[in-house]
Design a protein around this motif. Structure first.
Motif, PDB file in Angstrom:
ATOM      1  N   ILE A 113      -0.706  10.490  -2.690  1.00 52.31           N
ATOM      2  CA  ILE A 113       0.322   9.454  -2.682  1.00 52.31           C
ATOM      3  C   ILE A 113      -0.194   8.184  -3.354  1.00 52.31           C
ATOM      4  O   ILE A 113       0.489   7.544  -4.158  1.00 52.31           O
ATOM      5  CB  ILE A 113       0.771   9.168  -1.239  1.00 52.31           C
ATOM      6  CG1 ILE A 113       1.440  10.421  -0.647  1.00 52.31           C
ATOM      7  CG2 ILE A 113       1.713   7.975  -1.186  1.00 52.31           C
ATOM      8  CD1 ILE A 113       1.798  10.281   0.808  1.00 52.31           C
ATOM      9  N   ILE A 114      -1.431   7.826  -3.037  1.00 58.22           N
ATOM     10  CA  ILE A 114      -2.027   6.629  -3.649  1.00 58.22           C
ATOM     11  C   ILE A 114      -2.110   6.793  -5.164  1.00 58.22           C
ATOM     12  O   ILE A 114      -1.809   5.873  -5.937  1.00 58.22           O
ATOM     13  CB  ILE A 114      -3.414   6.366  -3.038  1.00 58.22           C
ATOM     14  CG1 ILE A 114      -3.273   5.999  -1.553  1.00 58.22           C
ATOM     15  CG2 ILE A 114      -4.134   5.255  -3.791  1.00 58.22           C
ATOM     16  CD1 ILE A 114      -4.587   5.901  -0.829  1.00 58.22           C
ATOM     17  N   MET A 139      -9.049  12.219 -11.905  1.00 55.73           N
ATOM     18  CA  MET A 139     -10.401  12.046 -11.360  1.00 55.73           C
ATOM     19  C   MET A 139     -10.370  11.479  -9.947  1.00 55.73           C
ATOM     20  O   MET A 139     -11.148  11.896  -9.080  1.00 55.73           O
ATOM     21  CB  MET A 139     -11.222  11.132 -12.284  1.00 55.73           C
ATOM     22  CG  MET A 139     -11.472  11.709 -13.662  1.00 55.73           C
ATOM     23  SD  MET A 139     -12.218  13.367 -13.614  1.00 55.73           S
ATOM     24  CE  MET A 139     -13.725  13.048 -12.698  1.00 55.73           C
ATOM     25  N   PHE A 140      -9.441  10.551  -9.697  1.00 55.01           N
ATOM     26  CA  PHE A 140      -9.335   9.984  -8.349  1.00 55.01           C
ATOM     27  C   PHE A 140      -8.954  11.059  -7.330  1.00 55.01           C
ATOM     28  O   PHE A 140      -9.566  11.172  -6.255  1.00 55.01           O
ATOM     29  CB  PHE A 140      -8.283   8.867  -8.357  1.00 55.01           C
ATOM     30  CG  PHE A 140      -7.990   8.309  -6.992  1.00 55.01           C
ATOM     31  CD1 PHE A 140      -8.868   7.435  -6.369  1.00 55.01           C
ATOM     32  CD2 PHE A 140      -6.821   8.677  -6.334  1.00 55.01           C
ATOM     33  CE1 PHE A 140      -8.575   6.932  -5.113  1.00 55.01           C
ATOM     34  CE2 PHE A 140      -6.528   8.181  -5.084  1.00 55.01           C
ATOM     35  CZ  PHE A 140      -7.415   7.304  -4.466  1.00 55.01           C
ATOM     36  N   GLU A 141      -7.981  11.873  -7.663  1.00 56.61           N
ATOM     37  CA  GLU A 141      -7.541  12.904  -6.725  1.00 56.61           C
ATOM     38  C   GLU A 141      -8.590  13.997  -6.570  1.00 56.61           C
ATOM     39  O   GLU A 141      -8.811  14.502  -5.462  1.00 56.61           O
ATOM     40  CB  GLU A 141      -6.208  13.496  -7.195  1.00 56.61           C
ATOM     41  CG  GLU A 141      -5.049  12.521  -7.116  1.00 56.61           C
ATOM     42  CD  GLU A 141      -3.747  13.154  -7.574  1.00 56.61           C
ATOM     43  OE1 GLU A 141      -3.790  14.300  -8.066  1.00 56.61           O
ATOM     44  OE2 GLU A 141      -2.690  12.490  -7.432  1.00 56.61           O
ATOM     45  N   ILE A 142      -9.265  14.382  -7.670  1.00 56.59           N
ATOM     46  CA  ILE A 142     -10.293  15.426  -7.586  1.00 56.59           C
ATOM     47  C   ILE A 142     -11.426  14.989  -6.673  1.00 56.59           C
ATOM     48  O   ILE A 142     -11.850  15.714  -5.759  1.00 56.59           O
ATOM     49  CB  ILE A 142     -10.835  15.756  -8.995  1.00 56.59           C
ATOM     50  CG1 ILE A 142      -9.772  16.495  -9.806  1.00 56.59           C
ATOM     51  CG2 ILE A 142     -12.114  16.581  -8.912  1.00 56.59           C
ATOM     52  CD1 ILE A 142      -9.492  17.885  -9.336  1.00 56.59           C
ATOM     53  N   THR A 196      -9.007  14.688   8.162  1.00 54.20           N
ATOM     54  CA  THR A 196      -9.095  15.202   6.798  1.00 54.20           C
ATOM     55  C   THR A 196      -7.757  15.711   6.302  1.00 54.20           C
ATOM     56  O   THR A 196      -7.425  15.563   5.126  1.00 54.20           O
ATOM     57  CB  THR A 196     -10.138  16.334   6.728  1.00 54.20           C
ATOM     58  OG1 THR A 196      -9.801  17.325   7.699  1.00 54.20           O
ATOM     59  CG2 THR A 196     -11.530  15.814   7.000  1.00 54.20           C
ATOM     60  N   ILE A 197      -6.974  16.332   7.195  1.00 50.66           N
ATOM     61  CA  ILE A 197      -5.646  16.809   6.792  1.00 50.66           C
ATOM     62  C   ILE A 197      -4.753  15.642   6.399  1.00 50.66           C
ATOM     63  O   ILE A 197      -3.965  15.718   5.462  1.00 50.66           O
ATOM     64  CB  ILE A 197      -5.015  17.645   7.933  1.00 50.66           C
ATOM     65  CG1 ILE A 197      -5.704  19.005   8.009  1.00 50.66           C
ATOM     66  CG2 ILE A 197      -3.533  17.830   7.726  1.00 50.66           C
ATOM     67  CD1 ILE A 197      -5.240  19.872   9.149  1.00 50.66           C
ATOM     68  N   THR A 198      -4.872  14.526   7.116  1.00 47.14           N
ATOM     69  CA  THR A 198      -4.077  13.342   6.795  1.00 47.14           C
ATOM     70  C   THR A 198      -4.584  12.656   5.544  1.00 47.14           C
ATOM     71  O   THR A 198      -3.812  12.202   4.704  1.00 47.14           O
ATOM     72  CB  THR A 198      -4.116  12.362   7.973  1.00 47.14           C
ATOM     73  OG1 THR A 198      -3.647  13.036   9.138  1.00 47.14           O
ATOM     74  CG2 THR A 198      -3.251  11.146   7.705  1.00 47.14           C
ATOM     75  N   LEU A 199      -5.921  12.612   5.397  1.00 45.56           N
ATOM     76  CA  LEU A 199      -6.500  11.887   4.271  1.00 45.56           C
ATOM     77  C   LEU A 199      -6.232  12.574   2.948  1.00 45.56           C
ATOM     78  O   LEU A 199      -6.043  11.926   1.928  1.00 45.56           O
ATOM     79  CB  LEU A 199      -8.015  11.733   4.493  1.00 45.56           C
ATOM     80  CG  LEU A 199      -8.772  10.886   3.462  1.00 45.56           C
ATOM     81  CD1 LEU A 199      -8.210   9.481   3.416  1.00 45.56           C
ATOM     82  CD2 LEU A 199     -10.266  10.879   3.783  1.00 45.56           C
ATOM     83  N   GLY A 200      -6.203  13.949   2.945  1.00 46.23           N
ATOM     84  CA  GLY A 200      -5.984  14.687   1.697  1.00 46.23           C
ATOM     85  C   GLY A 200      -4.696  14.311   0.991  1.00 46.23           C
ATOM     86  O   GLY A 200      -4.705  13.819  -0.138  1.00 46.23           O
TER      87      GLY A 200
END
Length: 858
Positions: free
Chosen positions: A790-791, A805-808, A781-785
């Motif tokens: 970045i994406i 919306m994507f980041e939220i 989860t730390i890596t995915l956040g």
């Protein structure tokens, strides 16, 4: 002998005689005829020693010119003459030693009179002067003049000071000469004849060597404040260890060197060699060019330079230190005859002066206080924007051209005095494929001529009016007689039809050209608006259209169109507010049940701060739709502060698990056995091996501890009772402790009447509860956040609503799952009233148990 008040013809008369004169004084002599005052003897020999000539006023010379003289320890004082020369020698070798002369006036015909005139005639003759001290002269010509076909001149320890001459002080003008000057001092001398070059002049074919001499405070109204070398037919000059300071000249404050004839045609069949080593040029000044040195030398000559200091010199126009109209190339005298050059022949010995700071050390040489150490005449022109030049244009479009003028050494011709301001560059146009059979005008140009200011010429308003076709831009230099290279080729451009957004117009020659529409000044053209032509195709400021770019609105496109984030903000609130209530409810729940063992063992403060960090992160989402600096700051602060707390709690869990554990077999590292793992059952087993009386006492203490701490895991102190001596092998320690843990577990389970087979061997596989159990998930989860951020920045950079919306959504999923992993077990077991039972939040994996192993533990 003393001769006074002589007013007759020569004192000594007769030819083919030998004279020995010493310890004599000749004074107060006045003679008004052209016969030499002292002797008119021819073909004779004079040896004059320790003799004084003073207070003499004559219209001729002292000595007959066709005799041979040796003058030793001679004093000349207060002498005036109108003759061709006071000391005139021809066709004989002359030796002068210890000559002292001052207050001498040579007032003969301008340019022809001199103090010493030496003419070698057709044969080789030598003039030697040693230890001479001459000062306070007024001359209408040179102090020393050398003529003839082949002369040799040696000047050693000669001091020439405070002379005013209408011409050069020393003039070596023999057809061929060899001059050696050493240990000379040359101070405060003036050449007032602007047509006579330098204070020391060398011409024709000659060899000169000047060493260990000092030239200071000399002035010439012509070129060369000290030395002038002009009209050369062959030269070998060697200047070593001399000082040239505070001298002034028109061109070349110290040295003027010119191997071009006066008609500006290069001389032929000549060899020029110049060697300059260890010379100092300090504080010299030129009215125009070359504060220290002016050198016009053909590049095929041999020039050698080494360790010359050129400092604090000034020039009025160019070349504060050195000016060379043509590019000087030099020979590196450190490499001459070197093995490297002989064997490899790779090193180019024709170098430019810009590469040899070790040969000429230039420092603080200026033109009008601007640093200009060395330069030449204009040499070449470059086009600076040739790479970015638009080569496809429409008729009438501006085509800016930026030129730079360079000297021969690659320096930009700053030309602060605007000496070359009349030099211009002109751009002309030529059709590539000549299709004009009727000789009609098919193109014209404007703004195509420019001059250089500080070495830069900018043709910003150059325009081409032409029919659609391909053309060549041709470049020419005007108003300059010398050659200047154009360092780029003709440029091919293509003229196209007018664009739809342009207005078509015609010039006086009927040539179509395209004009960009011009809108009112208030229209934000090229900022937020585009000016479009009106329907009448007339370039009318009031009727042209001010068309707003995307994101702008208003009459003059002065207002920004901001993205409406109200719907996005409502969506963000709707997603995040339920999460806030869940987190707040959990924090209240943990506070109320903070004495439950599952919370105490996991660490109340770790749970509290971890949850607080998660809550701060979700609070930051409220400001993700920021529209000002304040909201942006709050978003940044809450997000990074919250995540920092989460990562700190995560790191604490990792450190505790690493520090408090059992030794591993492969590494001296810890397994997951800590204060939060070793339960009170470990203490219970330890106490069972003691006496019954002690057991009862310890059970009472344990019971009290259980009431106060709710099965708090404080019995880690008993681990020392279970571990053998520290000298025991690490494998034995692990095995011993594991068997004891299995024994404890079996006794504890038998006491609770658990239905398990006593023959099963039990293995305790402890795992951290609470936050410790979630560590394996936390990494992902730390890596995915941050990955989702970045994406979003890469793929949704210009689409803010989608990016928000994507980041939220993605970050909420990541961190909410992380929150669930850390909180679910506590809520679940406390809700079932099993928060004080370690069996629920510690997992035991069972295996077959051996009674022999149990007995060995006892």
């Amino acid at each position: 002998m003393k001769i006074l008040n002589v007013d007759t013809s020569s004192i000594f008369h007769g030819d083919f005689l030998r004279y020995e004169i010493s310890n004599s004084i000749y004074e107060n002599i006045g003679e008004k005829n052209s016969i030499p005052a002292f002797s008119d003897s021819k073909y004779s020999s004079f040896n004059i020693i320790n003799t004084t000539f003073r207070n003499i006023d004559i219209i001729s010379g002292l000595f007959g010119e066709e005799s041979r003289y040796i003058l030793d320890d001679i004093t000349l004082f207060n002498i005036k003459t109108n003759s061709k020369a006071l000391l005139y020698f021809i066709y004989n070798d002359i030796y002068i030693n210890n000559l002292k002369a001052n207050n001498i006036y040579c007032l003969g015909e301008s340019g022809t009179t001199s103090f010493i005139l030496f003419d070698s005639g057709e044969d080789k003759k030598e003039l030697t002067i040693k230890n001479m001290n001459a000062y306070d002269f007024v001359l209408n010509g040179p102090f020393l003049k050398v003529e003839g076909d082949l002369s040799e001149v040696k000047l050693d320890y000669v001091n020439i000071n405070d002379m005013k001459s209408y011409g050069s002080i020393i003039k070596i003008n023999s057809r061929k000469s060899n001059t050696v000057i050493s240990n000379m001092t040359f101070y405060n001398n003036v050449n007032n004849n602007k047509f006579d070059c330098g204070n020391i002049y060398f011409g024709n074919q000659f060899n000169i060597s000047i060493s260990n001499s000092k030239f200071s405070n000399n002035y010439s109204k012509s070129n060369g404040g000290v030395i002038c070398i002009d009209t050369i037919y062959g030269m070998n000059a060697n200047l070593t260890s001399n000082v040239f300071e505070y001298n002034k000249g028109v061109n070349g404050g110290s040295i003027y060197l010119n191997d071009i004839e006066n008609n500006y045609k290069p001389t032929t069949n000549k060899k020029i060699i110049v060697n300059m080593e260890y010379n100092i040029f300090l504080g010299n000044e030129a009215e125009y060019f070359g504060g220290a040195i002016y050198a016009l030398i053909e590049s095929n000559n041999q020039l050698f330079f080494k360790n010359n200091e050129v400092m604090n010199n000034k020039a009025g126009v160019m070349g504060g230190g050195l000016f060379s109209p043509k590019l000087i190339k030099y020979e590196d005298n450190n490499d001459v005859d070197s093995d490297y050059n002989n064997k490899n022949n790779k090193k180019n010995k024709n170098n430019t002066i810009s590469n040899f700071n070790s040969y000429f050390n230039f420092f603080n040489n200026t033109v009008l206080s601007v640093i200009d150490n060395y330069t030449s005449k204009p040499s070449y022109i470059t086009l600076e924007n040739i790479q970015t030049l638009d080569k496809i244009i429409t008729s009438g479009k501006f085509l800016p051209l930026n030129f730079t003028l360079h000297d021969g050494y690659g320096n930009i011709m700053v030309d602060i005095t605007k000496y070359y301001s009349s030099l211009t560059i002109k751009v002309t146009l030529k059709e590539v494929n000549n299709s004009n059979n009727n000789n009609n005008i098919i193109y014209s140009v404007s703004g195509n001529i420019g001059s250089f200011l500080f070495g830069i010429c900018e043709l910003n308003y150059f325009r081409i009016f032409a029919r659609p076709n391909k053309y060549l831009l041709n470049f020419q230099v005007e108003n300059y007689i010398d050659k200047i290279d154009i360092k780029f080729n003709d440029i091919e451009i293509e003229v196209m039809e007018c664009e739809r957004s342009q207005i078509k117009k015609y010039d006086k020659n009927g040539l179509l050209y395209c004009e960009d529409p011009i809108c009112r000044s208030s229209c934000q053209t090229n900022i937020s608006a585009i000016c479009l032509p009106n329907e009448q195709n007339i370039n009318d400021v009031d009727h042209n259209i001010c068309f707003c770019m995307e994101g702008w609105e208003g009459i003059d496109c002065e207002k920004r169109i901001f993205t409406n984030l109200d719907k996005t903000k409502n969506t963000v609130y709707a997603i995040n507010i339920p999460v806030y209530f869940i987190i707040i409810f959990y924090i209240i729940f943990v506070i109320i049940n903070r004495k439950e063992s599952i919370i105490v063992d996991s660490g109340f403060y770790k749970i509290f701060f971890f949850t607080l960090g998660i809550m701060f992160y979700f609070v930051s989402n409220l400001f993700s739709t920021f529209e000002d600096y304040k909201e942006c700051s709050l978003h940044f602060m809450f997000k990074h502060f919250g995540l920092s707390i989460v990562f700190i709690m995560y790191s604490i869990c990792i450190c505790l698990a690493s520090e408090l554990s059992i030794n591993n077999e492969s590494k001296n590292k810890l397994k997951a056995v800590s204060f939060e793992i070793v339960t009170t059952e470990l203490g219970m087993y330890s106490s069972s091996t003691k006496s019954n009386e002690k057991i009862k006492k310890e059970e009472e203490e344990k019971e009290q501890e259980k009431e106060n701490e709710d099965y708090g895991l404080k019995s880690i102190k008993f681990v020392d009772d279970l571990i053998p001596d520290e000298t025991v092998n690490t494998n034995e320690v692990n095995t011993h402790l594991e068997l004891k843990l299995m024994r404890i577990s079996s006794i504890m389970l038998n006491d609770e009447n658990t239905k398990k087979n006593k023959k099963d061997k039990k293995e305790l596989n402890s795992k951290l509860n609470g936050s410790i159990k979630a560590n394996s998930h936390t990494d992902s989860t730390i890596t995915l956040g941050p990955s989702t951020n970045i994406i979003g920045d890469v793929f949704l950079k210009d689409r803010r609503i989608y990016k928000i919306m994507f980041e939220i959504i993605t970050n909420m999923i990541c961190y909410f799952i992380l929150f669930i992993l850390f909180s679910f077990d506590k809520v679940f077991y406390i809700a079932r009233n099993e928060g004080n039972n370690p069996d629920n939040y510690f997992i035991f994996k069972r295996r077959e148990y051996n009674n022999s192993a149990q007995s060995s533990l006892q």
